[in-house]
Design a protein around this motif. Structure first.
Motif, PDB file in Angstrom:
ATOM      1  N   LEU A 416       0.829  -1.260   0.010  1.00  0.00           N
ATOM      2  CA  LEU A 416       0.149  -0.010   0.016  1.00  0.00           C
ATOM      3  C   LEU A 416       0.921   1.190  -0.062  1.00  0.00           C
ATOM      4  N   ARG A 417       0.405   2.303  -0.903  1.00  0.00           N
ATOM      5  CA  ARG A 417       1.566   3.251  -0.803  1.00  0.00           C
ATOM      6  C   ARG A 417       0.763   4.575  -0.190  1.00  0.00           C
ATOM      7  N   LEU A 418       1.399   5.270   0.661  1.00  0.00           N
ATOM      8  CA  LEU A 418       0.776   6.665   1.037  1.00  0.00           C
ATOM      9  C   LEU A 418       1.468   7.695   0.257  1.00  0.00           C
ATOM     10  N   ALA A 419       1.046   8.394  -0.583  1.00  0.00           N
ATOM     11  CA  ALA A 419       1.693   9.841  -1.139  1.00  0.00           C
ATOM     12  C   ALA A 419       0.672  11.033  -0.916  1.00  0.00           C
ATOM     13  N   PRO A 420       0.525  11.285   0.013  1.00  0.00           N
ATOM     14  CA  PRO A 420      -0.359  12.575   0.132  1.00  0.00           C
ATOM     15  C   PRO A 420       0.122  13.959  -0.245  1.00  0.00           C
ATOM     16  N   PRO A 421      -0.669  14.693  -0.237  1.00  0.00           N
ATOM     17  CA  PRO A 421      -0.101  16.188  -0.672  1.00  0.00           C
ATOM     18  C   PRO A 421       0.960  16.503   0.252  1.00  0.00           C
ATOM     19  N   LEU A 422       1.856  17.376  -0.280  1.00  0.00           N
ATOM     20  CA  LEU A 422       3.181  17.834   0.577  1.00  0.00           C
ATOM     21  C   LEU A 422       2.671  18.823   1.705  1.00  0.00           C
ATOM     22  N   THR A 423       1.348  18.957   1.529  1.00  0.00           N
ATOM     23  CA  THR A 423       0.841  19.852   2.703  1.00  0.00           C
ATOM     24  C   THR A 423       0.445  19.289   3.956  1.00  0.00           C
ATOM     25  N   LEU A 424       0.319  17.836   3.967  1.00  0.00           N
ATOM     26  CA  LEU A 424      -0.175  17.148   4.949  1.00  0.00           C
ATOM     27  C   LEU A 424       0.545  17.794   6.428  1.00  0.00           C
ATOM     28  N   THR A 425      -0.588  17.729   7.285  1.00  0.00           N
ATOM     29  CA  THR A 425      -0.045  18.311   8.490  1.00  0.00           C
ATOM     30  C   THR A 425       0.107  17.030   9.400  1.00  0.00           C
ATOM     31  N   VAL A 426       0.598  17.353  10.695  1.00  0.00           N
ATOM     32  CA  VAL A 426       0.850  16.277  11.861  1.00  0.00           C
ATOM     33  C   VAL A 426      -0.522  15.668  12.145  1.00  0.00           C
ATOM     34  N   GLU A 427      -1.454  16.517  12.368  1.00  0.00           N
ATOM     35  CA  GLU A 427      -2.763  15.951  12.802  1.00  0.00           C
ATOM     36  C   GLU A 427      -3.237  15.248  11.645  1.00  0.00           C
ATOM     37  N   GLN A 428      -3.117  15.641  10.570  1.00  0.00           N
ATOM     38  CA  GLN A 428      -3.805  14.770   9.304  1.00  0.00           C
ATOM     39  C   GLN A 428      -2.867  13.428   9.339  1.00  0.00           C
ATOM     40  N   ALA A 429      -1.770  13.459   9.382  1.00  0.00           N
ATOM     41  CA  ALA A 429      -0.797  12.231   9.459  1.00  0.00           C
ATOM     42  C   ALA A 429      -1.280  11.423  10.574  1.00  0.00           C
ATOM     43  N   ASP A 430      -1.387  11.928  11.763  1.00  0.00           N
ATOM     44  CA  ASP A 430      -1.853  10.898  12.894  1.00  0.00           C
ATOM     45  C   ASP A 430      -3.214  10.672  12.743  1.00  0.00           C
ATOM     46  N   ALA A 431      -4.087  11.318  11.970  1.00  0.00           N
ATOM     47  CA  ALA A 431      -5.656  10.596  11.551  1.00  0.00           C
ATOM     48  C   ALA A 431      -5.198   9.592  10.693  1.00  0.00           C
ATOM     49  N   ALA A 432      -4.489   9.469   9.640  1.00  0.00           N
ATOM     50  CA  ALA A 432      -4.211   8.616   8.621  1.00  0.00           C
ATOM     51  C   ALA A 432      -3.899   7.333   9.362  1.00  0.00           C
ATOM     52  N   VAL A 433      -2.880   7.583  10.360  1.00  0.00           N
ATOM     53  CA  VAL A 433      -2.365   6.206  11.138  1.00  0.00           C
ATOM     54  C   VAL A 433      -3.580   5.670  11.914  1.00  0.00           C
ATOM     55  N   SER A 434      -4.515   6.323  12.544  1.00  0.00           N
ATOM     56  CA  SER A 434      -5.414   5.964  13.435  1.00  0.00           C
ATOM     57  C   SER A 434      -6.482   5.252  12.265  1.00  0.00           C
ATOM     58  N   ILE A 435      -6.822   5.611  11.300  1.00  0.00           N
ATOM     59  CA  ILE A 435      -7.460   5.002  10.235  1.00  0.00           C
ATOM     60  C   ILE A 435      -6.945   3.560   9.966  1.00  0.00           C
ATOM     61  N   LEU A 436      -5.770   3.747   9.539  1.00  0.00           N
ATOM     62  CA  LEU A 436      -5.107   2.555   8.771  1.00  0.00           C
ATOM     63  C   LEU A 436      -5.092   1.601  10.036  1.00  0.00           C
ATOM     64  N   ALA A 437      -4.671   1.884  11.234  1.00  0.00           N
ATOM     65  CA  ALA A 437      -4.743   0.819  12.200  1.00  0.00           C
ATOM     66  C   ALA A 437      -6.098   0.171  12.309  1.00  0.00           C
ATOM     67  N   ASP A 438      -7.047   1.025  12.230  1.00  0.00           N
ATOM     68  CA  ASP A 438      -8.443   0.451  12.408  1.00  0.00           C
ATOM     69  C   ASP A 438      -8.774  -0.545  11.311  1.00  0.00           C
ATOM     70  N   ALA A 439      -8.479  -0.126  10.008  1.00  0.00           N
ATOM     71  CA  ALA A 439      -8.775  -0.644   8.686  1.00  0.00           C
ATOM     72  C   ALA A 439      -7.747  -2.037   9.044  1.00  0.00           C
ATOM     73  N   LEU A 440      -6.712  -1.949   9.404  1.00  0.00           N
ATOM     74  CA  LEU A 440      -5.744  -3.079   9.200  1.00  0.00           C
ATOM     75  C   LEU A 440      -6.100  -4.135  10.354  1.00  0.00           C
ATOM     76  N   ASP A 441      -6.710  -3.559  11.584  1.00  0.00           N
ATOM     77  CA  ASP A 441      -7.349  -4.636  12.625  1.00  0.00           C
ATOM     78  C   ASP A 441      -8.268  -5.479  11.967  1.00  0.00           C
ATOM     79  N   HIS A 442      -9.289  -4.762  11.145  1.00  0.00           N
ATOM     80  CA  HIS A 442     -10.263  -5.349  10.597  1.00  0.00           C
ATOM     81  C   HIS A 442      -9.914  -6.443   9.420  1.00  0.00           C
ATOM     82  N   VAL A 443      -8.804  -6.312   8.854  1.00  0.00           N
ATOM     83  CA  VAL A 443      -8.493  -6.965   7.873  1.00  0.00           C
ATOM     84  C   VAL A 443      -7.829  -8.211   8.466  1.00  0.00           C
TER      85      VAL A 443
END
Ligand SMILES: Cc1ncc(COP(=O)(O)O)c(C=O)c1O
Length: 448
Positions: A416-443
């Motif tokens: 899986l690749r993550l290639a977000p806009p270069l403007t990504l904030t720390v808050e958005q990066a942390d949100a991405a990790v939380s969602i990914l962790a939840d999605a991963l848990d389900h898979v």
């Protein structure tokens, strides 16, 4: 008030309006279009995309690593509007369009190497690669090119012949452009020679010389080596420190041109203007596209002055370097510089990588997390010892992320690749990790 820079879903996906559009698309469009999940976008701002039903997604795919300054950056949009109201097209190949010349000068100054450089502008990554292949042959008078397994260089005939990531890109299209050989990339997690870095002493570069050039292709007939400094479509693979310098030295021994395909990795994505800058290597030719226009179709071939020797008429493009695209690219470079987005990519990307590395230690499926800046790959395996590829699980993870409001993209057979806009904030990066962790848990629990 809700934070509009984070995901928010208001309907099951795809929503009712999205379903109507999808039904039409199947009737109207080429069946070759891959379609990764049922996103039907309406508009975007920064790293957030809203669909036609009002669902808000955090975009860590950026339209395949394109929306560098975020969606609809006001300065980029203003530059496009201003230029569109003045002159839509003139053909920079035939006339002296100032914006074409200005963009060429900016790119020549940014590309690695202190010497003078020359620039050709095109419309797509493939067009820049195609130009590089033609120029390498024309300049050297040699027929052969070497590229890497896992490489993706585009879908036009020359670029697809250099590509070696999936058989579907070649099936049914042969015969391809001749005189192209492929060799293993420095994919240390799956070393083709079953060696380990650094004790391998980068034997994969020696093998090009000791096997390919010693037994099949005369080195003095090789025009160029095409390399992605971080392999993109092949799985977001980062080569070890000395690999590119050693490849450069091999090219130098035989007068072979080094073509740096930065179509995906360039323009700040990796926390350097060009990914090859991390390795201290100066290529002879450099291809840029994707992030360059923030979404407008513009690409560039930058060559050291002494290499771009073809005569008038040998190569050109009607739309390449179109004034509106040049305006978008110039505004993109301004925004990247003034908002310090290269530094942001390094900073936020580093945090993202560290947090995903932590996630890997508790995950059953994550075999490898790797990346530079905001170019991050997550490789899924069924068994961390045998490294059996978890392809279905990688696809399921991408879909599970989508269903939770996070846009990602698969790459390689099982990453899986993550290639977000270069403007990504720390808050958005942390949100991405939380969602990914939840999605991963389900898979990992066998659901999606
Ligand atoms: C490294 C690389 N080169 C070339 C291309 C082709 O670019 P385009 O799709 O714009 O033709 C891509 C596209 O993904 C790429 O990643």
């Amino acid at each position: 008030m809700a934070d509009t820079t984070l995901p928010h879903l208001v309907t099951p996906l795809p929503g009712p309006r999205a379903q109507q559009v999808i039904a039409r698309s199947d009737r109207a469009l080429s069946p070759s279009l891959p379609r990764v999940y049922p996103l039907v976008p309406s508009h975007g701002q920064g790293a957030v995309v809203e669909d036609v039903d009002g669902n808000r997604f955090l975009d860590c795919a950026a339209g395949i690593a394109v929306a560098s300054t975020g969606h609809c950056h006001p300065r980029v949009v203003a530059a496009i509007r201003e230029q569109a109201g003045r002159l839509l097209h003139i053909c920079g190949a035939d006339h002296y369009d100032p914006s074409y010349i200005h963009l060429a000068e900016r790119l020549a100054a940014l590309a690695p190497g202190d010497g003078p450089k020359k620039v050709f502008l095109g419309n797509s990554g493939a067009e820049a690669v195609e130009a590089a292949l033609k120029l390498a042959r024309h300049h050297s008078g040699r027929p052969y090119a070497i590229a890497f397994y896992g490489a993706f260089h585009g879908r036009t005939m020359g670029a697809v012949s250099l590509t070696a990531s999936k058989p579907v890109y070649h099936r049914g299209f042969g015969p391809l452009v001749p005189a192209i050989a492929h060799v293993p990339y420095a994919y240390c997690y799956r070393c083709a020679y079953h060696l380990a870095y650094p004790t391998c002493e980068l034997a994969c570069v020696d093998a090009i010389e000791d096997q390919l050039l010693a037994h099949t292709i005369p080195p003095d007939e090789v025009a160029a080596v095409f390399v992605e400094p971080v392999q993109g479509e092949g799985g977001y693979v980062v080569p070890p420190a000395g690999w590119l310098p050693k490849l450069r030295a091999l090219c130098d021994r035989y007068g072979i041109l080094l073509v740096d395909d930065e179509v995906q990795s360039g323009i700040g994505r990796t926390g350097a203007m060009f990914a090859i800058d991390h390795f201290g290597v100066v290529p002879d030719l450099l291809c840029s596209a994707k992030a360059l226009g923030s979404g407008m179709p513009v690409s560039a071939l930058v060559a050291q002055d002494a290499v771009m020797t073809w005569p008038p008429g040998a190569h050109g493009s009607t739309f390449g370097g179109n004034p509106v695209c040049c305006a978008a690219a110039l505004a993109t470079l301004d925004v990247i510089e003034q908002e310090r987005l290269v530094e942001n990519a390094a900073h936020v990307g580093g945090r993202l990588l560290a947090r995903l590395g932590q996630l890997a230690t508790t995950s059953r499926l994550i075999g490898d997390v790797r990346g530079l800046g905001l170019m991050i790959g997550i490789e899924l395996v069924r068994d961390k010892v045998t490294k059996e590829r978890a392809k279905e699980e990688a696809d399921a993870l991408m879909l599970a992320c989508f269903r939770r409001g996070l846009l990602t993209l698969s790459c390689g057979p099982n990453s899986l690749r993550l290639a977000p806009p270069l403007t990504l904030t720390v808050e958005q990066a942390d949100a991405a990790v939380s969602i990914l962790a939840d999605a991963l848990d389900h898979v990992e629990r066998g659901r999606s």
